[in-house]
Design a protein around this motif. Sequence first.
Motif, PDB file in Angstrom:
ATOM      1  N   THR A  45       0.927  -1.030  -0.041  1.00 32.27           N
ATOM      2  CA  THR A  45      -0.131   0.094   0.038  1.00 32.27           C
ATOM      3  C   THR A  45       0.927   1.182  -0.060  1.00 32.27           C
ATOM      4  N   ILE A  46       0.506   2.296  -0.811  1.00 29.00           N
ATOM      5  CA  ILE A  46       1.134   3.649  -1.008  1.00 29.00           C
ATOM      6  C   ILE A  46      -0.030   4.578  -0.279  1.00 29.00           C
ATOM      7  N   SER A  47       0.274   5.076   0.494  1.00 30.52           N
ATOM      8  CA  SER A  47      -0.737   6.032   1.207  1.00 30.52           C
ATOM      9  C   SER A  47      -0.122   7.504   1.262  1.00 30.52           C
ATOM     10  N   ALA A  48      -0.677   8.244   0.506  1.00 30.91           N
ATOM     11  CA  ALA A  48      -0.401   9.723   0.687  1.00 30.91           C
ATOM     12  C   ALA A  48      -1.718  10.439   0.249  1.00 30.91           C
ATOM     13  N   SER A  49      -1.568  11.986   0.337  1.00 30.41           N
ATOM     14  CA  SER A  49      -2.735  12.736  -0.184  1.00 30.41           C
ATOM     15  C   SER A  49      -2.271  12.620  -1.901  1.00 30.41           C
ATOM     16  N   ASP A  50      -1.301  12.475  -2.259  1.00 28.91           N
ATOM     17  CA  ASP A  50      -0.877  12.674  -3.664  1.00 28.91           C
ATOM     18  C   ASP A  50       0.159  11.431  -3.985  1.00 28.91           C
ATOM     19  N   PRO A  51      -0.329  10.226  -3.881  1.00 33.74           N
ATOM     20  CA  PRO A  51       0.509   9.183  -3.937  1.00 33.74           C
ATOM     21  C   PRO A  51       1.146   9.083  -5.395  1.00 33.74           C
ATOM     22  N   ILE A  52       2.603   8.789  -5.645  1.00 35.29           N
ATOM     23  CA  ILE A  52       3.118   8.337  -6.779  1.00 35.29           C
ATOM     24  C   ILE A  52       4.205   7.395  -6.561  1.00 35.29           C
ATOM     25  N   LEU A  53       3.937   6.282  -7.638  1.00 37.99           N
ATOM     26  CA  LEU A  53       4.859   5.473  -7.951  1.00 37.99           C
ATOM     27  C   LEU A  53       5.805   5.621  -8.938  1.00 37.99           C
ATOM     28  N   TRP A  54       7.227   5.600  -8.592  1.00 37.01           N
ATOM     29  CA  TRP A  54       8.145   6.162  -9.695  1.00 37.01           C
ATOM     30  C   TRP A  54       8.552   5.025 -10.369  1.00 37.01           C
ATOM     31  N   ILE A  55       8.739   4.935 -11.759  1.00 34.02           N
ATOM     32  CA  ILE A  55       9.280   3.792 -12.425  1.00 34.02           C
ATOM     33  C   ILE A  55      10.608   4.445 -13.245  1.00 34.02           C
ATOM     34  N   ASN A  56      11.632   3.937 -13.205  1.00 29.07           N
ATOM     35  CA  ASN A  56      12.834   4.514 -13.779  1.00 29.07           C
ATOM     36  C   ASN A  56      13.497   3.143 -14.824  1.00 29.07           C
ATOM     37  N   GLU A  57      13.120   3.280 -15.803  1.00 27.29           N
ATOM     38  CA  GLU A  57      13.756   2.123 -16.822  1.00 27.29           C
ATOM     39  C   GLU A  57      15.152   2.689 -17.169  1.00 27.29           C
ATOM     40  N   SER A  58      15.858   2.295 -16.497  1.00 27.16           N
ATOM     41  CA  SER A  58      17.499   2.723 -16.468  1.00 27.16           C
ATOM     42  C   SER A  58      18.291   2.465 -17.784  1.00 27.16           C
ATOM     43  N   ASP A  59      17.765   1.591 -18.642  1.00 25.75           N
ATOM     44  CA  ASP A  59      18.668   1.376 -20.091  1.00 25.75           C
ATOM     45  C   ASP A  59      17.636   1.976 -21.039  1.00 25.75           C
ATOM     46  N   ALA A  60      16.584   2.722 -21.076  1.00 25.52           N
ATOM     47  CA  ALA A  60      15.831   3.367 -21.942  1.00 25.52           C
ATOM     48  C   ALA A  60      16.721   4.573 -22.409  1.00 25.52           C
ATOM     49  N   ASP A  61      16.263   4.964 -23.685  1.00 28.60           N
ATOM     50  CA  ASP A  61      17.026   6.100 -24.517  1.00 28.60           C
ATOM     51  C   ASP A  61      16.654   7.557 -23.488  1.00 28.60           C
ATOM     52  N   ALA A  62      17.426   8.627 -23.955  1.00 26.40           N
ATOM     53  CA  ALA A  62      17.323   9.598 -23.199  1.00 26.40           C
ATOM     54  C   ALA A  62      15.965  10.212 -23.301  1.00 26.40           C
ATOM     55  N   ASP A  63      15.516  10.781 -22.140  1.00 27.80           N
ATOM     56  CA  ASP A  63      14.381  11.342 -21.805  1.00 27.80           C
ATOM     57  C   ASP A  63      13.082  10.232 -22.062  1.00 27.80           C
ATOM     58  N   GLU A  64      13.415   9.109 -21.817  1.00 33.27           N
ATOM     59  CA  GLU A  64      12.533   7.776 -22.206  1.00 33.27           C
ATOM     60  C   GLU A  64      12.344   7.055 -20.956  1.00 33.27           C
ATOM     61  N   LYS A  65      13.071   7.388 -19.744  1.00 28.77           N
ATOM     62  CA  LYS A  65      13.358   6.634 -18.640  1.00 28.77           C
ATOM     63  C   LYS A  65      12.129   6.665 -17.548  1.00 28.77           C
ATOM     64  N   LYS A  66      11.745   7.864 -17.253  1.00 29.82           N
ATOM     65  CA  LYS A  66      10.876   7.981 -16.222  1.00 29.82           C
ATOM     66  C   LYS A  66       9.351   8.081 -16.294  1.00 29.82           C
ATOM     67  N   TRP A  67       8.809   7.076 -15.734  1.00 30.94           N
ATOM     68  CA  TRP A  67       7.232   6.830 -15.724  1.00 30.94           C
ATOM     69  C   TRP A  67       6.758   6.841 -14.340  1.00 30.94           C
ATOM     70  N   ALA A  68       5.388   7.322 -14.203  1.00 29.24           N
ATOM     71  CA  ALA A  68       4.992   7.569 -12.880  1.00 29.24           C
ATOM     72  C   ALA A  68       3.409   7.090 -13.117  1.00 29.24           C
ATOM     73  N   LEU A  69       2.926   6.385 -12.020  1.00 32.93           N
ATOM     74  CA  LEU A  69       1.505   6.157 -11.633  1.00 32.93           C
ATOM     75  C   LEU A  69       1.367   6.785 -10.312  1.00 32.93           C
ATOM     76  N   ARG A  70       0.104   7.487 -10.646  1.00 31.81           N
ATOM     77  CA  ARG A  70      -0.235   8.587  -9.595  1.00 31.81           C
ATOM     78  C   ARG A  70      -1.597   8.608  -9.385  1.00 31.81           C
ATOM     79  N   ALA A  71      -2.044   8.868  -8.176  1.00 29.56           N
ATOM     80  CA  ALA A  71      -3.657   8.923  -7.959  1.00 29.56           C
ATOM     81  C   ALA A  71      -3.773  10.393  -7.405  1.00 29.56           C
ATOM     82  N   LEU A  72      -4.619  11.169  -8.094  1.00 31.42           N
ATOM     83  CA  LEU A  72      -4.850  12.537  -7.709  1.00 31.42           C
ATOM     84  C   LEU A  72      -6.317  13.062  -8.055  1.00 31.42           C
TER      85      LEU A  72
END
Length: 159
Positions: free
Chosen positions: A66-93
């Motif tokens: 469980t991730i519990s916060a008023s603005d929870p975000i799960l960050w996913i970093n694809e370390s071997d992706a091309d430049a500016d294609e590494k960062k993804w996020a799942l967010r509840a807002l």
Amino acid sequence: MAYDGAGVFSVLYNWATEAASPPIAISKLDAEMAGIATGLSSVYTKTAADARYAALAGGTFTGQVTISASDPILWINESDADADEKKWALRALNGDFLLLAYNDAVSSGSTPMAIARTGTTVDSITFAGTQINLTCTGTAVNGDLAVSGALTVGSQAIA
């Protein structure tokens, strides 16, 4: 100070009471200290600590997380992706669930998918992209599909 093996320490003697009828027996001090030593030796070991915390690399969760916060975000970093294609996020807002794509510096991004709901009813799913492919694996599709912008099915453009 007795240790019960489950993380609870209990005082064996009340030192104010003991001080009222000196001398305090050394055996009582030894008993208190032995309990503290047993508890510290049993609980504060690297093995015990490792079993309680997720590993920074290669950890496996075997139960619900469980991730519990008023603005929870799960960050996913694809370390071997091309430049500016590494960062993804799942967010509840604000009751919505968002899939976000960010540049590597997390200074700009977009929302390729947003799900809005009222209670447990999903009101809308919004996809944003230059091309969106929907694949239906069932034998029947029920409900309405509303599209804004151009819609192409196969190679056929639909007005």
